[in-house]
Design a protein around this motif. Structure first.
Motif, short mmCIF file in Angstrom:
data_model
loop_
_atom_site.label_atom_id
_atom_site.label_comp_id
_atom_site.label_asym_id
_atom_site.label_seq_id
_atom_site.Cartn_x
_atom_site.Cartn_y
_atom_site.Cartn_z
N ASP A 106 1.55 5.35 -2.55
CA ASP A 106 2.70 6.24 -2.80
C ASP A 106 4.00 5.56 -2.40
N GLU A 107 4.01 4.92 -1.23
CA GLU A 107 5.23 4.24 -0.77
C GLU A 107 5.55 3.04 -1.65
N ARG A 108 4.50 2.34 -2.07
CA ARG A 108 4.71 1.23 -2.99
C ARG A 108 5.38 1.72 -4.27
N SER A 114 -5.79 -0.58 3.97
CA SER A 114 -6.16 0.70 4.55
C SER A 114 -7.35 0.56 5.49
N GLN A 115 -8.33 -0.24 5.08
CA GLN A 115 -9.53 -0.39 5.89
C GLN A 115 -9.26 -1.08 7.23
N ILE A 116 -8.36 -2.05 7.24
CA ILE A 116 -8.14 -2.75 8.51
C ILE A 116 -7.11 -2.04 9.39
N SER A 117 -6.22 -1.25 8.78
CA SER A 117 -5.14 -0.62 9.54
C SER A 117 -5.39 0.83 9.89
N GLY A 118 -6.28 1.49 9.12
CA GLY A 118 -6.50 2.92 9.33
C GLY A 118 -5.48 3.79 8.63
N ILE A 119 -4.53 3.19 7.90
CA ILE A 119 -3.54 3.95 7.15
C ILE A 119 -4.15 4.37 5.81
N SER A 120 -3.87 5.58 5.40
CA SER A 120 -4.41 6.09 4.14
C SER A 120 -4.00 5.20 2.96
N MET A 121 -4.98 4.88 2.12
CA MET A 121 -4.72 4.07 0.93
C MET A 121 -3.72 4.77 0.02
N GLN A 122 -3.85 6.08 -0.12
CA GLN A 122 -2.93 6.82 -0.99
C GLN A 122 -1.50 6.76 -0.47
N THR A 170 7.21 -14.58 0.04
CA THR A 170 5.89 -14.24 -0.51
C THR A 170 5.66 -12.74 -0.58
N GLY A 171 6.69 -11.93 -0.38
CA GLY A 171 6.54 -10.49 -0.46
C GLY A 171 6.28 -9.80 0.87
N SER A 172 6.42 -10.53 1.97
CA SER A 172 6.13 -9.93 3.28
C SER A 172 7.14 -8.84 3.64
N SER A 173 8.38 -8.97 3.19
CA SER A 173 9.38 -7.92 3.47
C SER A 173 9.06 -6.64 2.69
N LEU A 174 8.62 -6.78 1.45
CA LEU A 174 8.19 -5.62 0.68
C LEU A 174 7.02 -4.94 1.36
N LEU A 175 6.03 -5.70 1.77
CA LEU A 175 4.87 -5.14 2.46
C LEU A 175 5.30 -4.44 3.74
N SER A 176 6.19 -5.07 4.50
CA SER A 176 6.66 -4.47 5.75
C SER A 176 7.42 -3.17 5.48
N ALA A 177 8.24 -3.15 4.43
CA ALA A 177 8.99 -1.95 4.09
C ALA A 177 8.05 -0.80 3.75
N ILE A 178 6.99 -1.10 3.03
CA ILE A 178 5.99 -0.07 2.71
C ILE A 178 5.38 0.49 3.99
N LEU A 179 5.00 -0.40 4.90
CA LEU A 179 4.36 0.02 6.14
C LEU A 179 5.33 0.79 7.04
N VAL A 180 6.56 0.32 7.14
CA VAL A 180 7.56 1.00 7.97
C VAL A 180 7.81 2.41 7.46
N ASN A 181 7.92 2.58 6.15
CA ASN A 181 8.18 3.89 5.58
C ASN A 181 7.04 4.87 5.82
N ILE A 182 5.84 4.34 6.00
CA ILE A 182 4.69 5.19 6.31
C ILE A 182 4.69 5.57 7.79
N GLY A 183 5.33 4.74 8.62
CA GLY A 183 5.38 5.04 10.04
C GLY A 183 4.83 3.95 10.94
N ALA A 184 4.48 2.79 10.36
CA ALA A 184 3.99 1.68 11.17
C ALA A 184 5.09 1.20 12.11
#
Length: 240
Positions: A196-198, A184-192, A16-30
């Motif tokens: 950008d990572e996406r 962004s609102q629930i995680s506190g990570i910048s929407m931009q 369902t795209g969870s790996s893509l979502l995780s990759a985006i978050l990991v690259n940001i530093g999650a």
């Protein structure tokens, strides 16, 4: 909102795209307590912690003992403790966790003293069914059952603990940004930063959605689930 320490749980039935979502978050530093993958195979998935899989196996053993005709309180207690041990190990180091089995571990995580923040990795049924069939060869009735059971439970968890819904198709569509705003609102990570990572990872638009086949038209549960998630896209869901 609870004063318990939060953990962000990415739940869904897989494919369902969870790996893509995780990759985006990991690259940001999650923090997933896993090494960053320079390249990952989208058909194989990524960023599922082995301790989450281990915890699920212990949970299944515990449930099997509980359903047995022969009582075994010691064995059941041992399995529960091993499950809890594995969950503590990963949650002490990771703020984000994802797995196709994670929906069944949300309550045990809550009982350990954490406050789950639910990130539902959503995909329309036919896109999910096609992808999961190609990978595993499940029959249609099995695909329907998994989809309904996982997502109906995820809806309960979403409204209980709060979080958001991330549509796979929206992540692949450049003009769609509501999912990133809610995340962004629930995680506190910048929407931009999320967008950008996406943009760095995604290089194609989603395939056209397949229509539900006529023989699935009577599947009211599928329709209700898809309608519920479509209404929640881009929305921050607060706990109730």
């Amino acid at each position: 909102m609870s004063e318990k320490e939060s953990r962000y749980l990415i739940v869904g039935p897989g494919r369902t795209g969870s790996s893509l979502l995780s990759a985006i978050l990991v690259n940001i530093g999650a923090s997933f307590d896993l090494p960053v993958l320079e390249n990952w195979e989208s058909r194989a998935g990524a960023y599922e912690h082995p301790l989450i899989h281990s915890a699920r196996r212990w949970q299944l053993r515990m449930l099997k003992i509980d359903d047995s005709l022969i009582p075994n309180g010691i064995g059941e207690s041992l399995c529960a403790k091993r499950m809890q041990h594995d969950l503590r190990e990963v949650l002490e180091r990771a703020c984000y966790v994802k797995s196709s089995d994670l929906v069944w571990l949300v309550h045990p995580i809550y009982k350990l003293g954490y406050w789950p923040r639910i990130i539902v990795s959503y995909r329309d049924f036919m896109g999910y069914a096609r992808s999961r069939y190609l990978k595993y060869g499940f029959a249609m009735h099995q695909l329907v059952q998994m989809y309904v059971e996982v997502y109906s439970t995820a809806l309960l968890e979403l409204h209980t603990f709060g979080g958001c819904v991330i549509d796979y198709a929206d992540m692949l569509t450049e003009r769609e940004t509501g999912w990133a705003n809610a995340l962004s609102q629930i995680s506190g990570i910048s929407m931009q930063s999320i967008l950008d990572e996406r943009g760095k990872i995604v290089d194609h638009e989603p395939r056209p959605a397949l229509p539900l086949y006529d023989f699935l038209a009577c599947q009211d549960d599928l329709t209700r689930i898809q309608d519920s998630f479509e209404a929640l896209k881009g929305v921050v869901v607060e706990p109730k």
